[in-house]
Design a protein around this motif. Structure first.
Motif, PDB file in Angstrom:
ATOM      1  N   ALA A 126       0.860  -1.188   0.000  1.00 11.64           N
ATOM      2  CA  ALA A 126       0.000   0.000   0.000  1.00 11.64           C
ATOM      3  C   ALA A 126       0.889   1.227   0.000  1.00 11.64           C
ATOM      4  O   ALA A 126       2.085   1.156   0.300  1.00 11.64           O
ATOM      5  N   MET A 127       0.303   2.361  -0.333  1.00 13.68           N
ATOM      6  CA  MET A 127       0.954   3.649  -0.134  1.00 13.68           C
ATOM      7  C   MET A 127       0.360   4.281   1.115  1.00 13.68           C
ATOM      8  O   MET A 127      -0.871   4.338   1.264  1.00 13.68           O
ATOM      9  N   LEU A 128       1.216   4.733   2.018  1.00 18.41           N
ATOM     10  CA  LEU A 128       0.764   5.302   3.277  1.00 18.41           C
ATOM     11  C   LEU A 128       1.015   6.802   3.289  1.00 18.41           C
ATOM     12  O   LEU A 128       2.143   7.261   3.080  1.00 18.41           O
TER      13      LEU A 128
ATOM     14  N   ARG B 167       3.457   9.343  -8.024  1.00 17.74           N
ATOM     15  CA  ARG B 167       2.604   8.728  -9.037  1.00 17.74           C
ATOM     16  C   ARG B 167       1.824   7.577  -8.433  1.00 17.74           C
ATOM     17  O   ARG B 167       2.372   6.705  -7.756  1.00 17.74           O
ATOM     18  N   LEU B 168       0.509   7.578  -8.664  1.00 18.71           N
ATOM     19  CA  LEU B 168      -0.359   6.522  -8.168  1.00 18.71           C
ATOM     20  C   LEU B 168      -1.086   5.885  -9.334  1.00 18.71           C
ATOM     21  O   LEU B 168      -1.488   6.568 -10.275  1.00 18.71           O
TER      22      LEU B 168
ATOM     23  N   LEU C 232      -4.068   0.796  -3.592  1.00 17.75           N
ATOM     24  CA  LEU C 232      -4.472   1.023  -2.210  1.00 17.75           C
ATOM     25  C   LEU C 232      -3.649   2.154  -1.595  1.00 17.75           C
ATOM     26  O   LEU C 232      -2.415   2.107  -1.558  1.00 17.75           O
ATOM     27  N   VAL C 233      -4.350   3.175  -1.102  1.00 19.31           N
ATOM     28  CA  VAL C 233      -3.718   4.296  -0.408  1.00 19.31           C
ATOM     29  C   VAL C 233      -4.372   4.411   0.964  1.00 19.31           C
ATOM     30  O   VAL C 233      -5.596   4.540   1.065  1.00 19.31           O
ATOM     31  N   LEU C 234      -3.565   4.347   2.017  1.00 20.70           N
ATOM     32  CA  LEU C 234      -4.051   4.450   3.383  1.00 20.70           C
ATOM     33  C   LEU C 234      -3.583   5.763   4.005  1.00 20.70           C
ATOM     34  O   LEU C 234      -2.534   6.296   3.633  1.00 20.70           O
ATOM     35  N   VAL C 235      -4.342   6.229   4.969  1.00 18.09           N
ATOM     36  CA  VAL C 235      -3.952   7.417   5.732  1.00 18.09           C
ATOM     37  C   VAL C 235      -3.422   6.967   7.090  1.00 18.09           C
ATOM     38  O   VAL C 235      -4.066   6.184   7.791  1.00 18.09           O
TER      39      VAL C 235
END
Length: 420
Positions: A46-48, A300-301, A306-309
């Motif tokens: 994921a990207m956080l 870049r996405l 999946l991107v989480l905060v």
């Protein structure tokens, strides 16, 4: 040829190392910018988002980002331990636009039936009973014997759950949040409890929140009702337990609160605000997915990625320097309740439960102290929460022989009335 920098290696947000030192992980992730790659389970990337402003932008941008995980979910093994939390279901959490509005209206209108003064009185009543069950011993585990049981009683009472199914709710919610082996089975058992409850209330409505969901003008079918209730339980019980536990730990270990247990100046309200800023009970979540390939805060996405905060990382980056600043601002700028259209709908009941629970505990066990060094406390593994395994304390034993404790109410009947 133009060379492109290699992306940094992903950092694991699960296991004992992360549980023991999440803020060390967040510091390393911030070195890579507003977003950084992480692993939330074996082979699940994921990207956080660790930057405060980037988190706010993401949470409010419904044009670029969707909450529907199905494109991403197709790339993840069906038995992945994170799917009980992130996998698609027909709920407000995983929907956009009119569908989200329909589910959200049903949730908001149902939660509005909880009368604050009745809830406060009920939480205080149960808190006194729970404290009375271990107060004479001079020691206790404030997670297992208190923080874990108090929110459970709220759900049993207000949703009309059979008290015999209470532990299954706790185990189901806790098991799915741990995102480990057995997470899917834990969630399935939670769904089974609520499915039977909804079927019963469809046939025999009562004065409880389950029956109101079924009667709401949104006309939810049985499965939609089950999913909204399990969403509220998973987003309510575990975080409330964690908030109570984390705030009590903060009061026991921060020298500024040394007088609080003896009616000093620092209060439960201040402890909760500080925990929501610096150790929020839900640390990393708010899953979003780009609707198309895009660039976000210089990263870049891919569409469907999946991107989480990270509420824990974003909050600590932006946290006020002093407790006085937190108190004066009311803690209103932190992101522990999320932001945008998917912000937590149960903020006020959750705060009331936590505040009342801590006030009752500190008023009765005023000389409580940790029974082990703080470094020996264990934290539950998993990428999504900040949660103590246990919180052992010792205190001067209380004489409880004169108190028998209140009746919990009969199975399936709310101990308090809901609003109209």
């Amino acid at each position: 040829m133009t060379s492109h920098p290699q992306p940094p290696p992903s950092l694991a947000l699960y296991g004992p190392d992360f549980a023991a030192d999440p803020h060390g992980h967040y510091r390393r992730l911030r070195e890579h910018g507003a977003l950084a790659p992480v692993r939330i389970a074996p082979d699940v990337e994921a990207m956080l988002v660790t930057d405060y402003q980037a988190a706010v932008d993401l949470l409010r941008d419904t044009h670029t980002f969707s909450k529907d995980p199905r494109t991403w979910q197709a790339t993840v093994p069906a038995d992945s331990p994170v799917l009980p939390v992130l996998g698609h279901r027909p709920t407000a959490l995983f929907s956009d636009g009119p569908e989200h509005t329909r589910y959200r209206d049903a949730i908001n209108d149902t939660l509005a039936l909880i009368e604050p003064h009745i809830l406060r009185a009920e939480v205080a009543r149960v808190a006194q009973q729970l404290i009375g069950e271990f107060a004479a011993t001079g020691s206790g585990d404030l997670i297992a014997q208190y923080a874990r049981l108090l929110p459970l009683h709220v759900f049993v009472t207000w949703f009309g759950v059979d008290p015999e199914d209470g532990e299954r709710i706790v185990d189901g919610v806790g098991g799915m949040m741990n995102s480990a082996q057995g997470a899917a089975a834990a969630y399935a058992d939670l769904v089974d409890v609520v499915t039977r409850l909804v079927a019963d209330r469809r046939a025999r409505p009562r004065r409880d929140l389950t029956s109101y969901f079924l009667a709401h003008p949104a006309r939810l079918d049985n499965d939609e009702t089950v999913r909204q209730i399990t969403l509220l339980m998973s987003a309510g019980h575990d975080p409330a337990t964690n908030l109570i536990g984390n705030a009590i730990l903060h009061m026991l270990t921060d020298g500024r609160y040394a007088g609080s247990l003896h009616r000093g100046a620092m209060t439960a309200h201040e402890a909760i605000n500080e925990v929501l800023w610096r150790d929020p009970p839900i640390a990393n979540l708010a899953a979003h997915y780009p609707r198309h390939d895009t660039e976000f805060h210089g990263v870049r996405l891919r569409a469907g990625q999946l991107v989480l905060v990270s509420f824990g990382a974003a909050n600590t980056q932006s946290a006020p320097a002093t407790s006085d600043t937190v108190v004066r601002s009311g803690g209103s700028a932190h992101l522990a309740w999320s932001a945008g259209p998917h912000r937590c709908p149960a903020k006020q009941p959750a705060l009331l439960i936590a505040m009342t629970a801590i006030e009752q505990l500190t008023s009765q066990l005023c000389d409580a102290e940790l029974a082990v060094p703080v470094g020996e406390l264990l934290w539950r593994p998993g990428p999504f929460h900040r949660a103590l395994v246990h919180l052992p304390v010792r205190f001067t034993p209380l004489d409880t022989t004169a108190s028998t404790g209140p009746d919990r109410g009969r199975a399936g009947e709310p101990a308090v009335p809901i609003g109209s």
